[in-house]
Design an enzyme around this catalytic site. Structure first.
Site, PDB file in Angstrom:
ATOM      1  N   LYS A   1       0.818  -1.223   0.000  1.00  0.00           N
ATOM      2  CA  LYS A   1       0.000   0.000   0.000  1.00  0.00           C
ATOM      3  C   LYS A   1       0.855   1.278   0.000  1.00  0.00           C
ATOM      4  CE  LYS A   1      -4.248  -1.907   1.935  1.00  0.00           C
ATOM      5  NZ  LYS A   1      -5.292  -1.799   2.961  1.00  0.00           N
TER       6      LYS A   1
ATOM      7  N   ASP B   1     -10.424   2.467   2.184  1.00  0.00           N
ATOM      8  CA  ASP B   1     -10.682   1.678   3.397  1.00  0.00           C
ATOM      9  C   ASP B   1     -11.531   2.457   4.404  1.00  0.00           C
ATOM     10  OD1 ASP B   1      -9.306  -0.612   2.620  1.00  0.00           O
ATOM     11  OD2 ASP B   1      -7.407   0.086   3.447  1.00  0.00           O
TER      12      ASP B   1
ATOM     13  N   GLY C   1      -5.348   1.362  18.257  1.00  0.00           N
ATOM     14  CA  GLY C   1      -4.338   1.081  17.244  1.00  0.00           C
ATOM     15  C   GLY C   1      -3.935   2.357  16.527  1.00  0.00           C
ATOM     16  N   ALA C   2      -2.732   2.338  15.960  1.00  0.00           N
ATOM     17  CA  ALA C   2      -2.231   3.523  15.252  1.00  0.00           C
ATOM     18  C   ALA C   2      -1.374   3.092  14.064  1.00  0.00           C
ATOM     19  CB  ALA C   2      -1.441   4.407  16.212  1.00  0.00           C
TER      20      ALA C   2
ATOM     21  N   MET D   1     -12.227  -4.042  12.983  1.00  0.00           N
ATOM     22  CA  MET D   1     -11.895  -4.015  11.559  1.00  0.00           C
ATOM     23  C   MET D   1     -11.542  -5.405  11.045  1.00  0.00           C
ATOM     24  SD  MET D   1      -9.931  -0.364  11.553  1.00  0.00           S
ATOM     25  CE  MET D   1      -9.243  -0.479   9.947  1.00  0.00           C
TER      26      MET D   1
ATOM     27  N   TYR E   1     -12.406  -9.515  10.726  1.00  0.00           N
ATOM     28  CA  TYR E   1     -13.651 -10.279  10.639  1.00  0.00           C
ATOM     29  C   TYR E   1     -13.321 -11.752  10.543  1.00  0.00           C
ATOM     30  CZ  TYR E   1     -12.493 -10.751   5.747  1.00  0.00           C
ATOM     31  OH  TYR E   1     -11.819 -11.050   4.587  1.00  0.00           O
TER      32      TYR E   1
ATOM     33  N   GLY F   1     -15.374  -6.308  10.379  1.00  0.00           N
ATOM     34  CA  GLY F   1     -14.867  -5.623   9.202  1.00  0.00           C
ATOM     35  C   GLY F   1     -15.248  -6.215   7.857  1.00  0.00           C
TER      36      GLY F   1
HETATM   37  P1  NDP Z   1      -0.332  -2.471  11.282  1.00  0.00           P
HETATM   38  O1  NDP Z   1       0.645  -3.579  11.411  1.00  0.00           O
HETATM   39  O2  NDP Z   1       0.002  -1.277  10.461  1.00  0.00           O
HETATM   40  O3  NDP Z   1      -0.706  -1.931  12.759  1.00  0.00           O
HETATM   41  C1  NDP Z   1      -1.010  -2.832  13.772  1.00  0.00           C
HETATM   42  C2  NDP Z   1      -1.543  -2.075  14.994  1.00  0.00           C
HETATM   43  O4  NDP Z   1      -1.966  -3.040  15.966  1.00  0.00           O
HETATM   44  C3  NDP Z   1      -0.493  -1.201  15.674  1.00  0.00           C
HETATM   45  O5  NDP Z   1      -1.127  -0.068  16.200  1.00  0.00           O
HETATM   46  C4  NDP Z   1       0.030  -2.121  16.788  1.00  0.00           C
HETATM   47  O6  NDP Z   1       0.549  -1.418  17.899  1.00  0.00           O
HETATM   48  C5  NDP Z   1      -1.260  -2.806  17.186  1.00  0.00           C
HETATM   49  N1  NDP Z   1      -1.080  -4.117  17.826  1.00  0.00           N
HETATM   50  C6  NDP Z   1      -0.577  -5.243  17.268  1.00  0.00           C
HETATM   51  N2  NDP Z   1      -0.599  -6.266  18.157  1.00  0.00           N
HETATM   52  C7  NDP Z   1      -1.134  -5.759  19.299  1.00  0.00           C
HETATM   53  C8  NDP Z   1      -1.413  -6.315  20.584  1.00  0.00           C
HETATM   54  N3  NDP Z   1      -1.148  -7.603  20.849  1.00  0.00           N
HETATM   55  N4  NDP Z   1      -1.978  -5.523  21.519  1.00  0.00           N
HETATM   56  C9  NDP Z   1      -2.246  -4.240  21.259  1.00  0.00           C
HETATM   57  N5  NDP Z   1      -1.990  -3.644  20.062  1.00  0.00           N
HETATM   58  C10 NDP Z   1      -1.445  -4.402  19.101  1.00  0.00           C
HETATM   59  O7  NDP Z   1      -1.681  -3.193  10.783  1.00  0.00           O
HETATM   60  P2  NDP Z   1      -2.871  -2.527   9.942  1.00  0.00           P
HETATM   61  O8  NDP Z   1      -3.120  -1.185  10.508  1.00  0.00           O
HETATM   62  O9  NDP Z   1      -2.603  -2.654   8.490  1.00  0.00           O
HETATM   63  O10 NDP Z   1      -4.112  -3.518  10.253  1.00  0.00           O
HETATM   64  C11 NDP Z   1      -4.802  -3.507  11.505  1.00  0.00           C
HETATM   65  C12 NDP Z   1      -6.042  -4.389  11.445  1.00  0.00           C
HETATM   66  O11 NDP Z   1      -7.005  -3.875  10.549  1.00  0.00           O
HETATM   67  C13 NDP Z   1      -5.766  -5.834  10.986  1.00  0.00           C
HETATM   68  O12 NDP Z   1      -6.489  -6.704  11.842  1.00  0.00           O
HETATM   69  C14 NDP Z   1      -6.332  -5.877   9.589  1.00  0.00           C
HETATM   70  O13 NDP Z   1      -6.777  -7.188   9.268  1.00  0.00           O
HETATM   71  C15 NDP Z   1      -7.496  -4.896   9.711  1.00  0.00           C
HETATM   72  N6  NDP Z   1      -7.884  -4.318   8.407  1.00  0.00           N
HETATM   73  C16 NDP Z   1      -9.152  -4.601   7.932  1.00  0.00           C
HETATM   74  C17 NDP Z   1      -9.580  -4.090   6.710  1.00  0.00           C
HETATM   75  C18 NDP Z   1     -10.957  -4.446   6.203  1.00  0.00           C
HETATM   76  O14 NDP Z   1     -11.271  -4.158   5.039  1.00  0.00           O
HETATM   77  N7  NDP Z   1     -11.817  -5.032   7.012  1.00  0.00           N
HETATM   78  C19 NDP Z   1      -8.714  -3.216   5.889  1.00  0.00           C
HETATM   79  C20 NDP Z   1      -7.425  -2.950   6.485  1.00  0.00           C
HETATM   80  C21 NDP Z   1      -7.042  -3.507   7.693  1.00  0.00           C
HETATM   81  P3  NDP Z   1       2.077  -0.861  17.894  1.00  0.00           P
HETATM   82  O15 NDP Z   1       2.044   0.404  17.105  1.00  0.00           O
HETATM   83  O16 NDP Z   1       2.383  -0.631  19.325  1.00  0.00           O
HETATM   84  O17 NDP Z   1       2.921  -1.927  17.279  1.00  0.00           O
END
Ligand code: NDP
Length: 276
Positions: A65, A102, A127-128, A214, A216, A238
Site C-alpha cells: 500500500k 478503506d 491502534g495507530a 476491523m 472479521y 470488518g
Molecule cells: P499495522 O501492522 O500497520 O498496525 C497494527 C496495529 O496493531 C499497531 O497499532 C500495533 O501497535 C497494534 N497491535 C498489534 N498487536 C497488538 C497487541 N497484541 N496488543 C495491542 N496492540 C497491538 O496493521 P494494519 O493497521 O494494516 O491492520 C490492523 C487491522 O485492521 C488488521 O487486523 C487488519 O486485518 C485490519 N484491516 C481490515 C480491513 C478491512 O477491510 N476489514 C482493511 C485494512 C485492515 P504498535 O504500534 O504498538 O505496534
C-alpha cells in the site's frame, strides 16, 4: 475486449476482491475481468507498469500500500494523508490517480449499512497502524464530538493525533490513559489476529456503545466477544468494510455504485469456521 482490473499483494491467494468485484460487475452489467496478481517483494512498480499497459485499475493490498502511494502521480485528499493507498486508476492522459477507500468503506458500513451516526459521538480508536491512518480523515469528516486514538506505542497515537488535528478534535494516548465512556469503539489493532485483546478498561462501554472490529471471521472476533460480554449495544466486524471499500473503488472506476448488501450477505455465508 473486457476492461482489465486486478488486486496485487503478497500473499494474494486469500484475497476476496476477485469474488467481490466479479459480483459487482455481474450485478451492474459491467464488462470487466478482475484478477489477483501475486507480486514478488520489491517488484511492485515493475508489475504495476506491466499491468497498466492494458489495465484500467488496480487494488493494492499488504504489503504494497505504501509502494502504491509512491507509484501514483495524483491523490485524493484522504489518500494523500493516509500515506498508503488501496486503489489506483489510470487516467486518460496516462497518469495514475490514487485513492484510499478503506476508511470511507468503514464509515459507510457503520452509517449507511448499520444506520449508526458518528456525528456528535465520542469515538475511541484502538491502534495507530496503517489501517487507522487510513480511516481517520473519513471518520473525522463525520464530525464526531471527539476522537481518542489509543495505542500500545503511545508516540504513534500522538503523532496521528497531531497529523489529523486540523480536521477535528483528536487526541492520542496509551491504553492505560483512556478515560470515560465512548459511543463508538473501533478496534484497528491487529491484536485479534493473534487472539489477543488490547488492554482497555471495560468501563469504556455504556449501554448504547457500538463496537466495530476491523478484523472479521466466521466467528465473532475476540474483541467483539469481549464487547458483547460487557453489554455493548451492537458489535460489528470488518466484513462490511471489506465489501464497502471494494464498492467505493468500483464506483470510482466504473461510475456506477453497486448494491453492497447482497454481496456482504453472500460473503458472510461463505465464511468457513476454523477447525477446532
Ligand atoms: P499495522 O501492522 O500497520 O498496525 C497494527 C496495529 O496493531 C499497531 O497499532 C500495533 O501497535 C497494534 N497491535 C498489534 N498487536 C497488538 C497487541 N497484541 N496488543 C495491542 N496492540 C497491538 O496493521 P494494519 O493497521 O494494516 O491492520 C490492523 C487491522 O485492521 C488488521 O487486523 C487488519 O486485518 C485490519 N484491516 C481490515 C480491513 C478491512 O477491510 N476489514 C482493511 C485494512 C485492515 P504498535 O504500534 O504498538 O505496534
Amino acid at each position: 475486449m473486457s476492461d482489465l482490473y486486478a488486486v496485487m499483494g503478497n500473499p494474494i491467494n486469500h484475497s476476496k476482491s476477485p469474488q467481490i468485484h466479479s459480483a459487482f460487475a455481474e450485478q451492474t452489467g459491467q464488462d470487466l475481468i478482475y484478477s489477483a496478481i501475486l507480486v514478488p517483494l520489491e517488484k511492485f512498480s515493475d508489475e504495476a507498469n506491466s499491468f497498466f499497459r492494458s489495465g484500467f485499475g488496480l487494488n493494492v493490498t499488504v504489503p504494497f500500500k505504501e509502494d502504491a502511494w509512491q507509484y501514483a502521480d495524483t491523490y485524493s485528499s484522504r489518500a494523500l494523508r493516509a500515506g498508503a493507498v488501496n486503489t489506483l486508476i489510470k487516467k486518460e492522459d496516462g497518469s495514475i490517480h490514487a485513492d484510499n477507500t478503506d476508511g470511507i468503506g468503514m464509515v459507510r458500513d457503520i452509517t449507511v449499512n448499520n444506520g449508526c451516526d458518528i456525528a456528535g459521538k465520542r469515538v475511541l480508536v484502538l491502534g495507530a497502524g496503517g489501517a487507522v491512518r487510513g480511516i481517520l480523515e473519513p471518520v473525522l469528516e463525520e464530525k464526531p464530538l471527539e476522537v481518542v486514538v489509543a495505542n500500545r506505542t503511545v508516540s504513534k497515537a500522538q503523532r496521528l493525533a497531531e497529523d489529523f488535528s486540523d480536521i477535528g478534535t483528536i487526541v492520542g494516548c496509551g491504553f492505560d490513559q483512556i478515560e470515560g465512556q465512548f459511543d463508538l469503539i473501533i478496534n484497528g489493532t491487529s491484536a485479534s489476529l493473534s487472539g489477543e485483546l488490547p488492554p482497555i478498561p471495560e468501563s469504556v462501554i455504556h449501554q448504547n456503545t457500538i463496537c466495530y472490529d476491523m478484523m472479521y471471521g466466521a466467528e465473532p472476533t475476540i474483541f467483539n466477544q469481549w464487547a458483547a460480554s460487557h453489554n455493548a449495544a451492537l458489535t460489528l466486524d470488518g466484513l462490511g468494510m471489506l465489501v464497502e471499500q471494494a464498492a467505493e473503488s468500483f464506483t470510482t472506476w466504473r461510475g456506477v455504485r453497486p448494491d453492497s448488501a447482497p454481496v456482504i450477505s453472500s460473503m458472510r455465508n461463505s465464511l468457513v469456521p476454523a477447525k477446532a
